[in-house]
Design a protein around this motif. Structure first.
Motif, PDB file in Angstrom:
ATOM      1  N   ALA B  43       0.916  -1.154   0.088  1.00 42.83           N
ATOM      2  CA  ALA B  43      -0.031   0.101  -0.148  1.00 42.83           C
ATOM      3  C   ALA B  43       0.737   1.236  -0.066  1.00 42.83           C
ATOM      4  N   VAL B  44       2.251   1.317  -0.019  1.00 40.19           N
ATOM      5  CA  VAL B  44       3.038   2.373  -0.197  1.00 40.19           C
ATOM      6  C   VAL B  44       4.119   2.145  -1.519  1.00 40.19           C
ATOM      7  N   LEU B  45       4.053   3.302  -2.203  1.00 40.78           N
ATOM      8  CA  LEU B  45       5.046   3.198  -3.440  1.00 40.78           C
ATOM      9  C   LEU B  45       6.451   3.352  -2.702  1.00 40.78           C
ATOM     10  N   GLU B  46       7.206   2.536  -2.801  1.00 37.03           N
ATOM     11  CA  GLU B  46       8.666   2.568  -1.865  1.00 37.03           C
ATOM     12  C   GLU B  46       9.572   2.170  -2.804  1.00 37.03           C
ATOM     13  N   GLY B  47      10.841   2.810  -2.614  1.00 32.17           N
ATOM     14  CA  GLY B  47      12.021   2.681  -3.041  1.00 32.17           C
ATOM     15  C   GLY B  47      12.277   2.881  -4.786  1.00 32.17           C
ATOM     16  N   ARG B  48      11.513   3.666  -5.339  1.00 34.20           N
ATOM     17  CA  ARG B  48      11.581   3.871  -6.765  1.00 34.20           C
ATOM     18  C   ARG B  48      12.024   5.081  -7.191  1.00 34.20           C
ATOM     19  N   VAL B  49      12.730   5.046  -8.490  1.00 39.65           N
ATOM     20  CA  VAL B  49      13.266   6.311  -8.975  1.00 39.65           C
ATOM     21  C   VAL B  49      12.640   6.772 -10.158  1.00 39.65           C
ATOM     22  N   PHE B  50      12.042   7.920 -10.393  1.00 43.90           N
ATOM     23  CA  PHE B  50      11.192   8.211 -11.600  1.00 43.90           C
ATOM     24  C   PHE B  50      12.288   9.458 -12.244  1.00 43.90           C
ATOM     25  N   THR B  51      12.582   9.171 -13.395  1.00 46.48           N
ATOM     26  CA  THR B  51      13.378  10.041 -14.243  1.00 46.48           C
ATOM     27  C   THR B  51      12.597  10.603 -15.538  1.00 46.48           C
ATOM     28  N   ASP B  52      12.617  11.707 -15.676  1.00 40.73           N
ATOM     29  CA  ASP B  52      11.883  12.378 -16.840  1.00 40.73           C
ATOM     30  C   ASP B  52      10.752  11.677 -17.370  1.00 40.73           C
ATOM     31  N   CYS B  53       9.755  11.712 -16.196  1.00 41.43           N
ATOM     32  CA  CYS B  53       8.415  11.232 -16.319  1.00 41.43           C
ATOM     33  C   CYS B  53       7.530  12.226 -16.139  1.00 41.43           C
ATOM     34  N   VAL B  54       6.324  12.118 -16.830  1.00 45.93           N
ATOM     35  CA  VAL B  54       5.201  12.952 -16.636  1.00 45.93           C
ATOM     36  C   VAL B  54       4.237  12.312 -15.776  1.00 45.93           C
ATOM     37  N   ILE B  55       4.047  12.678 -14.668  1.00 45.24           N
ATOM     38  CA  ILE B  55       3.205  12.103 -13.461  1.00 45.24           C
ATOM     39  C   ILE B  55       1.921  13.054 -13.390  1.00 45.24           C
ATOM     40  N   GLU B  56       0.865  12.082 -13.676  1.00 43.65           N
ATOM     41  CA  GLU B  56      -0.795  12.974 -13.892  1.00 43.65           C
ATOM     42  C   GLU B  56      -1.194  12.572 -12.308  1.00 43.65           C
ATOM     43  N   GLY B  57      -2.153  13.450 -12.114  1.00 44.87           N
ATOM     44  CA  GLY B  57      -3.298  13.301 -11.242  1.00 44.87           C
ATOM     45  C   GLY B  57      -4.798  13.065 -11.953  1.00 44.87           C
ATOM     46  N   PRO B  58      -5.873  13.049 -11.138  1.00 46.53           N
ATOM     47  CA  PRO B  58      -5.759  13.781  -9.834  1.00 46.53           C
ATOM     48  C   PRO B  58      -5.315  12.674  -8.797  1.00 46.53           C
ATOM     49  N   ALA B  59      -4.357  13.309  -7.869  1.00 48.89           N
ATOM     50  CA  ALA B  59      -3.583  12.463  -6.729  1.00 48.89           C
ATOM     51  C   ALA B  59      -3.199  13.503  -6.034  1.00 48.89           C
ATOM     52  N   VAL B  60      -3.142  13.215  -4.478  1.00 51.22           N
ATOM     53  CA  VAL B  60      -2.544  14.042  -3.514  1.00 51.22           C
ATOM     54  C   VAL B  60      -1.487  12.937  -3.135  1.00 51.22           C
ATOM     55  N   MET B  61      -0.228  13.276  -3.157  1.00 52.36           N
ATOM     56  CA  MET B  61       0.818  12.223  -2.758  1.00 52.36           C
ATOM     57  C   MET B  61       1.279  12.670  -1.380  1.00 52.36           C
ATOM     58  N   LEU B  62       1.244  11.484  -0.559  1.00 53.70           N
ATOM     59  CA  LEU B  62       1.717  11.838   0.939  1.00 53.70           C
ATOM     60  C   LEU B  62       3.281  11.351   0.877  1.00 53.70           C
ATOM     61  N   ALA B  63       3.948  12.165   1.046  1.00 53.10           N
ATOM     62  CA  ALA B  63       5.647  12.159   0.960  1.00 53.10           C
ATOM     63  C   ALA B  63       5.942  11.870   2.271  1.00 53.10           C
ATOM     64  N   LEU B  64       6.450  10.725   2.436  1.00 50.41           N
ATOM     65  CA  LEU B  64       6.858  10.152   3.702  1.00 50.41           C
ATOM     66  C   LEU B  64       8.672  10.198   3.746  1.00 50.41           C
ATOM     67  N   GLU B  65       9.211   9.584   4.644  1.00 47.25           N
ATOM     68  CA  GLU B  65      10.606   9.652   4.797  1.00 47.25           C
ATOM     69  C   GLU B  65      11.514   9.321   3.687  1.00 47.25           C
ATOM     70  N   GLY B  66      12.345  10.039   3.338  1.00 42.26           N
ATOM     71  CA  GLY B  66      13.262   9.525   1.969  1.00 42.26           C
ATOM     72  C   GLY B  66      12.758   9.918   0.753  1.00 42.26           C
ATOM     73  N   VAL B  67      12.032  10.995   0.585  1.00 40.04           N
ATOM     74  CA  VAL B  67      11.512  11.321  -0.818  1.00 40.04           C
ATOM     75  C   VAL B  67      12.139  12.634  -1.283  1.00 40.04           C
ATOM     76  N   ARG B  68      12.763  12.545  -2.305  1.00 37.57           N
ATOM     77  CA  ARG B  68      13.723  13.570  -3.053  1.00 37.57           C
ATOM     78  C   ARG B  68      12.932  14.122  -4.175  1.00 37.57           C
ATOM     79  N   PHE B  69      12.911  15.290  -4.259  1.00 35.83           N
ATOM     80  CA  PHE B  69      12.255  15.922  -5.586  1.00 35.83           C
ATOM     81  C   PHE B  69      13.696  16.777  -6.300  1.00 35.83           C
ATOM     82  N   GLU B  70      14.415  16.315  -7.329  1.00 38.40           N
ATOM     83  CA  GLU B  70      15.526  16.971  -7.882  1.00 38.40           C
ATOM     84  C   GLU B  70      15.070  17.458  -9.219  1.00 38.40           C
ATOM     85  N   GLY B  71      15.093  18.788  -9.541  1.00 35.82           N
ATOM     86  CA  GLY B  71      14.687  19.259 -10.674  1.00 35.82           C
ATOM     87  C   GLY B  71      13.313  19.086 -11.122  1.00 35.82           C
TER      88      GLY B  71
END
Lengths: 143, 133
Positions: B43-71
């Protein structure tokens, strides 16, 4: 000479989406809220407006922005003993990104699964006052 | 006023929901989340790396520990990052949002996504992220 620019045919998937958007009542069915929102957006509608949902399962994950005229009548809002677990207060005051806007809709005896709620301070305070799932199921609330 | 998009959600059939790395894809976060749950990914999206992706909603992301936003381009916010942020009214649970833990979003474009999480994270985002539209 007339302009006879051909109009691209609508795909079956798009036609089904438009038919869904045109409906004003849903009864005894499961509704995947984020998908329904996308169908509305694709039809140029920014919110789900003017529909009645009766005895439906409203599924997320999604956060619903409860807008004017929306009524919850005898609904089970979620599996939690604390309504605040379902509620989000917007940090900004101008817009809300990421939510599903719902206006002038009536939810009657619906059950919400993995759906959170946001809206005005008054709405959130009203919803937060619901004590338990049981209390939510037996009460009604108007946005 | 809600923030709407005109683009259709991505096709979940083209996703491997259990992949550790996503590069260059276009998909709806709620599609990925549901597919992840249905594939036994939890029930948690965990340990993934998303690069150059277009990520659409509607959704509200619950950012837990270890989430990084780069560029990351966080999408249309009306020029104010706060318009995509939500504060859970309970400190215990945040039902309806999509939990993400130990994930990196690199050079991604968000469309109609909101973000929720602990106050510390929300404050950092408000202070450090500048949006233009």
């Amino acid at each position: 000479m007339t302009d006879q620019t051909p109009t691209p045919a609508m795909s079956a998937e798009e036609a089904a989406g438009r038919a869904l958007v045109a409906r004003t009542s849903f009864e005894k069915e499961a509704v995947w809220l984020p998908s329904l929102a996308v169908q509305h957006w694709n039809a140029g509608q920014t919110a789900i407006d003017g529909k009645t949902f009766t005895d439906c399962l409203i599924e997320g994950p999604a956060v619903m922005a409860v807008m004017n005229g929306t009524v919850f009548d005898s609904c089970t809002m979620g599996t939690t003993s604390d309504m605040r677990n379902l509620l989000y207060r917007p940090v900004g005051r101008d817009r809300m990104a990421g939510v599903v806007g719902v206006s002038n809709c009536r939810f009657v005896r619906c059950r919400f699964a993995q759906v959170g709620f946001t809206g005005s301070d008054e709405l959130l305070d009203e919803l937060a006052g619901i004590q338990t799932v049981t209390a939510a199921a037996s009460g009604s609330s108007r946005a | 006023m809600t923030d709407a998009a005109t683009a259709a959600a991505g096709d979940p059939r083209q996703l491997d929901p259990l992949a550790r790395e996503f590069t260059g894809g276009r998909f709806a976060l709620f599609d990925l989340y549901r597919a992840n749950v249905q594939s036994g990914g939890g029930a948690v999206l965990e340990g993934r790396v998303f690069t150059d992706c277009v990520i659409e909603g509607p959704a509200v992301m619950l950012a837990l520990e270890g989430v990084r936003f780069e560029g990351v381009n966080f999408g249309q916010t009306g020029g104010d990052m706060r318009n995509m942020l939500f504060r859970p009214m309970s400190g215990q649970m945040a039902i309806g949002s999509i939990p993400v833990r130990n994930c990196t979003f690199r050079n991604c474009q968000f469309q109609t996504l909101g973000i929720t999480g602990p106050d510390e994270l929300l404050n950092v985002l408000v202070e450090q992220v500048r949006t233009t539209d």
